[in-house]
Design a protein around this motif. Structure first.
Motif: not given
Length: 386
Positions: A35-37, A194-200, A262-268, A271-274
């Protein structure tokens, strides 16, 4: 303001009790990071302050002056947080009264007073929360919280769905030796990585399906997760032997959950920067009112828009004019991006918004920040081109 409390809270929890830090980390990974993004609510602060308060009451033995300061600061902060403090403060009040009694029975000179003061602050927080519910400043927000909570059963979103699945698998592995043996195989470990990387990495792998706003619907997790983990913390305090032999496995699964989230937050964030670059380009090249669906943002997930036929302007219609000011490439505002919902007068009257871009008299006075609306006003007053 909404991002800083959690790093501070986690640091406090680790200082108070490194052995039990994994419980607060679970609260961060399963609750806060779902709920943080979109950091738009004090629910983030309320959840963050819950953990240092709980750690001091349960695990700070003996009570040191620094821990006492942490407890009183967190209890005071909860007075000014979210309505969910009603539910979060009740167990803290009960536990603070219990700890005050324990300290008094052990004839401590001053520590029992600290817990008694903390209990009074938690009681006051309950009263403040009740007032917020019975006399809400914005009744629509209260209805929105209930609707968002109910919608979790229909659409949990990407991160929350994976969180539930991961917790279920983790608990099965922790309490079942046969499942743990299967998961410990090399091929299973590689599959889980692999699941964790795909998730994040999902926001980068499928940017057209990214929806940042679903994290606002997940804000009820900042209430449910600490209440769900409270019995775990109580077991760790009063019956530590029950889970001592499982603690290492629990820590491993929670660490993996925290890394994936945390990896999802970084990826998001990437994307937000774009998205921000695209929006600034629109704001720099247009004048007057710019309908949202006439821009490149119409095909993107910025601000969590739901691209459905029954949703005209998306999830957060009113935020676009605010973002047009906050993300403008210069203090001279030449245009406002507006959701199509607010371009229809009959519809606009039934929606709350901080100001109406179509009514210049309602524009926010931000001259002390250097904001200048002259370019926008000139474009609105210019005669329509044939």
């Amino acid at each position: 303001g909404c991002f800083l409390p959690w790093p501070v809270a986690l640091a406090c929890c680790y200082w108070i009790s490194p052995k039990h830090f994994w419980i607060a980390a679970a609260g961060c990974a399963a609750g806060y990071l779902n709920a943080a993004f979109m950091a738009v609510g004090e629910h983030i602060v309320a959840h963050a302050l819950f953990w240092p308060s709980l750690f001091v009451i349960l695990f700070a033995k003996p009570l040191k002056p620094a821990a006492a300061i942490i407890l009183l600061a967190a209890a005071t902060g909860m007075l000014f947080s979210y309505e969910s403090q009603i539910f979060l403060c009740v167990p803290l009040l009960i536990l603070a009264l219990w700890r005050a009694r324990q300290e008094r029975m052990e004839r401590e000179r001053w520590t029992w007073v600290i817990f008694l003061v903390a209990a009074a602050l938690f009681a006051a927080g309950i009263v403040v929360g009740l007032c917020s519910i019975f006399m809400p400043e914005l009744p629509a927000n209260y209805v929105g919280f209930k609707a968002g909570t109910l919608s979790l059963f229909k659409h949990m979103g990407w991160t929350l769905t994976w969180t539930v699945a991961w917790i279920a698998l983790g608990l099965a592995a922790v309490f079942s030796e046969s499942i743990q043996k299967i998961i410990s195989q090399r091929i299973a470990v590689c599959l889980l990585l692999g699941v964790l990387l795909f998730w994040g990495m999902w926001p980068m792998l499928a940017p057209n399906r990214w929806d940042s706003g679903v994290t606002v619907d997940n804000r009820s997790m900042d209430l449910f997760v600490p209440l769900a983990l409270l019995p775990v913390a109580l077991i760790a305090r009063f019956r530590p032997g029950w889970m001592e032999d499982k603690r290492k496995r629990l820590e491993q699964w929670i660490a993996a959950l925290l890394i994936a989230q945390s990896l999802w937050q970084i990826s998001a964030t990437v994307h937000w920067a774009q998205d921000v670059l695209w929006m600034r380009e629109v704001l720099a090249t247009h004048q007057g009112i710019v309908p949202l669906h006439s821009t490149v943002l119409a095909a993107d997930g910025m601000e969590g828009r739901e691209l459905r036929p029954d949703v005209i302007g998306g999830r957060f219609d009113w935020t676009w004019p605010c973002l047009s000011i906050a993300l403008a490439p210069s203090p001279k505002i030449n245009c406002f991006i507006c959701s199509e919902v607010f371009l229809v007068p009959a519809v606009r009257e039934h929606y709350w918004q901080p100001f109406d871009p179509l009514n210049p008299r309602t524009l926010l006075d931000l001259t002390h920040y250097g904001i200048d609306y002259s370019g926008y006003l000139a474009a609105m007053n210019a005669p329509a081109r044939k």
